[in-house]
Motif scaffolding. Structure first.
Motif, PDB file in Angstrom:
ATOM      1  N   ILE A  39      26.242  46.863  34.056  1.00 27.22           N
ATOM      2  CA  ILE A  39      27.665  46.799  33.702  1.00 27.22           C
ATOM      3  C   ILE A  39      28.365  45.672  34.461  1.00 27.22           C
ATOM      4  O   ILE A  39      29.156  44.906  33.889  1.00 27.22           O
ATOM      5  N   LEU A  40      28.074  45.562  35.756  1.00 28.92           N
ATOM      6  CA  LEU A  40      28.720  44.524  36.559  1.00 28.92           C
ATOM      7  C   LEU A  40      28.330  43.129  36.093  1.00 28.92           C
ATOM      8  O   LEU A  40      29.172  42.220  36.051  1.00 28.92           O
ATOM      9  N   GLY A  43      31.251  41.104  34.732  1.00 31.30           N
ATOM     10  CA  GLY A  43      31.611  40.050  35.683  1.00 31.30           C
ATOM     11  C   GLY A  43      31.318  38.652  35.186  1.00 31.30           C
ATOM     12  O   GLY A  43      32.016  37.696  35.543  1.00 31.30           O
ATOM     13  N   LEU A  44      30.276  38.510  34.359  1.00 27.83           N
ATOM     14  CA  LEU A  44      29.897  37.189  33.854  1.00 27.83           C
ATOM     15  C   LEU A  44      30.421  36.938  32.446  1.00 27.83           C
ATOM     16  O   LEU A  44      29.942  36.034  31.763  1.00 27.83           O
ATOM     17  N   GLY A 101      36.543  45.600  30.408  1.00 30.18           N
ATOM     18  CA  GLY A 101      35.795  46.144  31.533  1.00 30.18           C
ATOM     19  C   GLY A 101      36.216  45.527  32.853  1.00 30.18           C
ATOM     20  O   GLY A 101      36.206  46.205  33.894  1.00 30.18           O
ATOM     21  N   GLN A 102      36.602  44.255  32.838  1.00 36.30           N
ATOM     22  CA  GLN A 102      37.085  43.627  34.066  1.00 36.30           C
ATOM     23  C   GLN A 102      38.328  44.343  34.581  1.00 36.30           C
ATOM     24  O   GLN A 102      38.440  44.632  35.772  1.00 36.30           O
ATOM     25  N   ALA A 103      39.250  44.644  33.669  1.00 41.97           N
ATOM     26  CA  ALA A 103      40.467  45.350  34.084  1.00 41.97           C
ATOM     27  C   ALA A 103      40.151  46.761  34.546  1.00 41.97           C
ATOM     28  O   ALA A 103      40.638  47.214  35.584  1.00 41.97           O
ATOM     29  N   THR A 104      39.305  47.478  33.796  1.00 47.67           N
ATOM     30  CA  THR A 104      39.007  48.868  34.126  1.00 47.67           C
ATOM     31  C   THR A 104      38.302  48.980  35.467  1.00 47.67           C
ATOM     32  O   THR A 104      38.667  49.808  36.308  1.00 47.67           O
ATOM     33  N   LEU A 105      37.270  48.157  35.695  1.00 43.26           N
ATOM     34  CA  LEU A 105      36.519  48.232  36.952  1.00 43.26           C
ATOM     35  C   LEU A 105      37.352  47.723  38.131  1.00 43.26           C
ATOM     36  O   LEU A 105      37.285  48.291  39.230  1.00 43.26           O
TER      37      LEU A 105
END
Length: 282
Positions: A24-25, A29-30, A78-82
């Motif tokens: 997930i990261l 992240g990328l 996902g960037q915002a959520t994580l």
């Protein structure tokens, strides 16, 4: 390193959780770099002609009602959520741990008053309290983050208090007091340092809870506001199209499920790792 590999072999669920989190990261992240490999559209670009397009070569996970690419919204959301999950836990940790350490170390009436405040907050269901706070603060991503951190801070305070009470009675702490070590250094170097294990376990479990609560607030319209992508908000916005175009709901829903599952598995693994008897068991 060898001990860690041996631990992971004996605990396959911990390895699964770590692999899920790493995947997930890397994906989230990328996300800005994926456009170098294939053309990834903007997560807020509207293309009405391609609305509710099924998964295919042009759009790997299909599109939503406005023709926005689901994969692009999944990665950027996902960037915002994580990031919110990490920020929420950091705020809750920084607020709850000092509060609990002071209460456990001070004892007496100070501990009684401080813990009654914590008990009053814990008497409300966390999600209900987060909804009430977010509604009072106003719908925005920052306010949702603050609301969830307030609901998680009492949990850290409880764990920190228990650790402070347990460690403060140990001989090396009594020896430090006899040598004249001042309370701030005593709390940081002797109590927090030796009681960090359970707090890290609580932090890893709280990450899953923070992501779930933040997504819930987004689902209710109290978190991220359109058109910016966020997993919970995307599930809410596309729920009406579940029967005809299930991919618009299943993609962010499964992302939330996998993220929460990975943090919970890692939390269980950390609880076993910080227990020497279970960690070294054959």
């Amino acid at each position: 390193m060898r001990g860690l590999l041996s631990f992971l072999r004996r605990n396959p669920l911990a390895a699964i959780g770590a692999a899920l989190l790493l995947l997930i990261l890397l994906a989230v992240g990328l996300a800005p770099l994926w456009s170098l490999l294939w053309p990834l559209p903007s997560p807020i670009a509207i293309d009405i002609q391609a609305k509710l397009a099924p998964p295919g070569a042009a759009h790997w996970l299909g599109t939503d009602y406005f023709g926005r690419d689901v994969l692009a919204r999944l990665l950027h959301g996902g960037q915002a959520t994580l990031a919110i999950g990490l920020g929420v836990v950091a705020l809750a940790f920084c607020a709850g741990v000092p509060f609990g350490l002071l209460a456990g170390y001070a004892g007496g009436w100070a501990d009684l008053v401080m813990m009654r405040v914590v008990d009053a907050m814990l008497s409300f269901p966390a999600l209900v309290l987060a909804i009430a706070l977010a509604a009072a603060f106003g719908p925005s991503l920052g306010n949702a983050m603050l609301a969830v951190s307030i609901t998680l801070a009492p949990q850290f305070a409880r764990v920190a208090r228990a650790q402070a009470q347990s460690i403060a009675a140990r001989p090396y702490v009594e020896a430090a007091i006899a040598l004249g070590v001042r309370p701030p250094r005593l709390l940081l170097r002797y109590i927090l340092r030796n009681g960090i294990g359970p707090l890290l376990v609580q932090a890893s479990l709280a990450l899953g809870s923070a992501i779930l609560q933040t997504a819930s607030l987004g689902f209710l319209g109290l978190g991220a506001q359109p058109p910016w992508p966020e997993w919970g908000a995307d599930v809410s916005a596309n729920l009406a199209y579940l029967r005809g175009a299930p991919w618009v709901v299943l993609a962010p829903g499964l992302a939330i499920l996998l993220a929460v599952l990975s943090f919970n598995l890692i939390g269980d693994a950390l609880a076993e790792w910080f227990n020497p008897r279970r960690r070294n068991a054959r």
